[in-house]
Scaffold this motif. Structure first.
Motif, PDB file in Angstrom:
ATOM      1  N   ALA A  99       0.822  -1.213   0.000  1.00 53.26           N
ATOM      2  CA  ALA A  99       0.000   0.000   0.000  1.00 53.26           C
ATOM      3  C   ALA A  99       0.852   1.258   0.000  1.00 53.26           C
ATOM      4  O   ALA A  99       0.496   2.268  -0.620  1.00 53.26           O
ATOM      5  N   ALA A 100       2.006   1.210   0.696  1.00 51.65           N
ATOM      6  CA  ALA A 100       2.826   2.402   0.863  1.00 51.65           C
ATOM      7  C   ALA A 100       3.578   2.797  -0.404  1.00 51.65           C
ATOM      8  O   ALA A 100       3.722   3.986  -0.690  1.00 51.65           O
ATOM      9  N   ILE A 101       4.070   1.822  -1.161  1.00 51.16           N
ATOM     10  CA  ILE A 101       4.907   2.129  -2.331  1.00 51.16           C
ATOM     11  C   ILE A 101       4.184   2.995  -3.358  1.00 51.16           C
ATOM     12  O   ILE A 101       4.680   4.066  -3.723  1.00 51.16           O
ATOM     13  N   PRO A 102       3.009   2.587  -3.872  1.00 54.15           N
ATOM     14  CA  PRO A 102       2.329   3.445  -4.855  1.00 54.15           C
ATOM     15  C   PRO A 102       1.842   4.763  -4.260  1.00 54.15           C
ATOM     16  O   PRO A 102       1.812   5.784  -4.953  1.00 54.15           O
ATOM     17  N   PHE A 103       1.458   4.732  -2.990  1.00 58.38           N
ATOM     18  CA  PHE A 103       0.999   5.956  -2.328  1.00 58.38           C
ATOM     19  C   PHE A 103       2.113   6.996  -2.310  1.00 58.38           C
ATOM     20  O   PHE A 103       1.919   8.152  -2.714  1.00 58.38           O
ATOM     21  N   TYR A 104       3.302   6.578  -1.854  1.00 57.62           N
ATOM     22  CA  TYR A 104       4.412   7.523  -1.778  1.00 57.62           C
ATOM     23  C   TYR A 104       4.941   7.870  -3.167  1.00 57.62           C
ATOM     24  O   TYR A 104       5.382   9.001  -3.399  1.00 57.62           O
ATOM     25  N   ALA A 105       4.892   6.926  -4.100  1.00 61.15           N
ATOM     26  CA  ALA A 105       5.363   7.201  -5.468  1.00 61.15           C
ATOM     27  C   ALA A 105       4.587   8.355  -6.088  1.00 61.15           C
ATOM     28  O   ALA A 105       5.169   9.227  -6.751  1.00 61.15           O
ATOM     29  N   ARG A 106       3.291   8.380  -5.883  1.00 66.33           N
ATOM     30  CA  ARG A 106       2.470   9.474  -6.423  1.00 66.33           C
ATOM     31  C   ARG A 106       2.810  10.802  -5.751  1.00 66.33           C
ATOM     32  O   ARG A 106       2.807  11.852  -6.398  1.00 66.33           O
ATOM     33  N   LEU A 107       3.118  10.761  -4.465  1.00 64.82           N
ATOM     34  CA  LEU A 107       3.486  11.993  -3.768  1.00 64.82           C
ATOM     35  C   LEU A 107       4.847  12.499  -4.249  1.00 64.82           C
ATOM     36  O   LEU A 107       5.060  13.713  -4.364  1.00 64.82           O
ATOM     37  N   VAL A 108       5.763  11.580  -4.534  1.00 64.99           N
ATOM     38  CA  VAL A 108       7.064  11.964  -5.092  1.00 64.99           C
ATOM     39  C   VAL A 108       6.867  12.593  -6.467  1.00 64.99           C
ATOM     40  O   VAL A 108       7.463  13.633  -6.786  1.00 64.99           O
ATOM     41  N   GLU A 109       6.033  11.967  -7.281  1.00 71.05           N
ATOM     42  CA  GLU A 109       5.749  12.521  -8.610  1.00 71.05           C
ATOM     43  C   GLU A 109       5.138  13.914  -8.500  1.00 71.05           C
ATOM     44  O   GLU A 109       5.502  14.832  -9.257  1.00 71.05           O
ATOM     45  N   ALA A 110       4.210  14.089  -7.569  1.00 77.51           N
ATOM     46  CA  ALA A 110       3.580  15.396  -7.383  1.00 77.51           C
ATOM     47  C   ALA A 110       4.606  16.444  -6.963  1.00 77.51           C
ATOM     48  O   ALA A 110       4.546  17.601  -7.406  1.00 77.51           O
ATOM     49  N   SER A 111       5.557  16.064  -6.115  1.00 77.26           N
ATOM     50  CA  SER A 111       6.609  16.994  -5.688  1.00 77.26           C
ATOM     51  C   SER A 111       7.485  17.399  -6.873  1.00 77.26           C
ATOM     52  O   SER A 111       7.877  18.567  -7.000  1.00 77.26           O
ATOM     53  N   LEU A 112       7.794  16.463  -7.737  1.00 76.63           N
ATOM     54  CA  LEU A 112       8.606  16.753  -8.916  1.00 76.63           C
ATOM     55  C   LEU A 112       7.862  17.658  -9.898  1.00 76.63           C
ATOM     56  O   LEU A 112       8.468  18.497 -10.563  1.00 76.63           O
ATOM     57  N   ARG A 113       6.563  17.499  -9.977  1.00 74.60           N
ATOM     58  CA  ARG A 113       5.768  18.329 -10.887  1.00 74.60           C
ATOM     59  C   ARG A 113       5.748  19.792 -10.452  1.00 74.60           C
ATOM     60  O   ARG A 113       5.506  20.684 -11.265  1.00 74.60           O
ATOM     61  N   GLU A 114       5.989  20.027  -9.178  1.00 70.50           N
ATOM     62  CA  GLU A 114       5.973  21.396  -8.668  1.00 70.50           C
ATOM     63  C   GLU A 114       7.251  22.164  -8.996  1.00 70.50           C
ATOM     64  O   GLU A 114       7.312  23.374  -8.799  1.00 70.50           O
ATOM     65  N   ILE A 115       8.265  21.459  -9.487  1.00 68.32           N
ATOM     66  CA  ILE A 115       9.518  22.119  -9.839  1.00 68.32           C
ATOM     67  C   ILE A 115       9.311  22.993 -11.066  1.00 68.32           C
ATOM     68  O   ILE A 115       8.672  22.583 -12.036  1.00 68.32           O
ATOM     69  N   ASP A 116       9.833  24.195 -11.009  1.00 63.59           N
ATOM     70  CA  ASP A 116       9.725  25.121 -12.138  1.00 63.59           C
ATOM     71  C   ASP A 116      10.370  24.507 -13.375  1.00 63.59           C
ATOM     72  O   ASP A 116      11.537  24.097 -13.354  1.00 63.59           O
ATOM     73  N   ARG A 117       9.601  24.428 -14.445  1.00 59.95           N
ATOM     74  CA  ARG A 117      10.098  23.837 -15.682  1.00 59.95           C
ATOM     75  C   ARG A 117      11.335  24.567 -16.190  1.00 59.95           C
ATOM     76  O   ARG A 117      12.222  23.962 -16.812  1.00 59.95           O
TER      77      ARG A 117
END
Length: 217
Positions: A99-117
């Motif tokens: 349960a934890a792996i996909p949950f945290y993976a999406r949060l990591v992806e969301a954090s990366l998306r917040e980086i200024d392009r």
């Protein structure tokens, strides 16, 4: 009876700590690379790959859509296969990890998306390789968000671990069910809830401080 109850609380919290430690470890070891993979294979990124994006994204979404109590039951045969038993905190950690792996993976992806392009484009214009960008640009920039995401993940796992007691996983949930529900000892249930609230507040406080320390702003 008081001494026995204190011993039961000590055992329960050790079991909860053990199963959560395993789940958090694998959430970081697998969830971070998975989250990065979901980000860098998106359209317009340097490892753009629609097939990988769709397959990985679909698997992550399927696991995240299953309620944890159902996931616990579904994974019992798999847990027995790899551990030989479906009882105890180590067995419960299998479901927590899944349960934890996909949950945290999406949060990591969301954090990366917040980086200024523009930051990524600047690194690319300087000739930085994709691997160098991930190591020296993406991860440092996303670190505060990843820490905040890990805090949310740990708190969620704490609530999930309480459910593990329903299927014999031990821990705080098992204690609350055995004493607070089956034996009608409401005081035990109340103490368990209060301790859980304190733990959540403590985890959130530490996570906020670490995220703030990692932030460059």
């Amino acid at each position: 009876m008081l001494l026995d109850l204190v011993n039961e609380f000590g055992k329960a919290f050790f079991e909860t700590f053990w199963m959560m430690s395993i789940a958090v470890l694998f959430a970081v070891l697998v969830g971070v690379p998975l989250g990065i993979a979901l980000f860098v294979t998106r359209e317009g990124m340097f490892f753009e790959n629609r097939f990988v994006q769709q397959v990985a994204g679909t698997i992550v979404n399927i696991i995240r859509s299953i309620p944890f109590i159902i996931l616990l039951v579904v994974l019992i045969p798999f847990t027995k296969l790899i551990l030989g038993t479906s009882m105890g905190p180590t067995a419960a950690s299998v479901s927590l990890t899944v349960a934890a792996i996909p949950f945290y993976a999406r949060l990591v992806e969301a954090s990366l998306r917040e980086i200024d392009r523009g930051v990524i484009e600047a690194a690319e214009s300087c000739g930085a390789s994709p691997w160098l960008i991930m190591k020296d640009v993406l991860l440092p920039e996303a670190k505060p968000g990843m820490i905040a995401g890990l805090t949310v993940t740990i708190i969620s796992l704490l609530s999930y671990s309480a459910m593990a007691g329903i299927v014999g996983g031990g821990g705080i949930g098992d204690l609350a069910i055995r004493f607070g529900y089956y034996r009608f000892q409401n005081d035990v249930m109340l103490i368990t809830v209060i301790i859980l609230i304190i733990l959540v507040q403590l985890i959130q406080f530490i996570g906020d401080r670490l995220a703030k320390a990692a932030s460059k702003k």
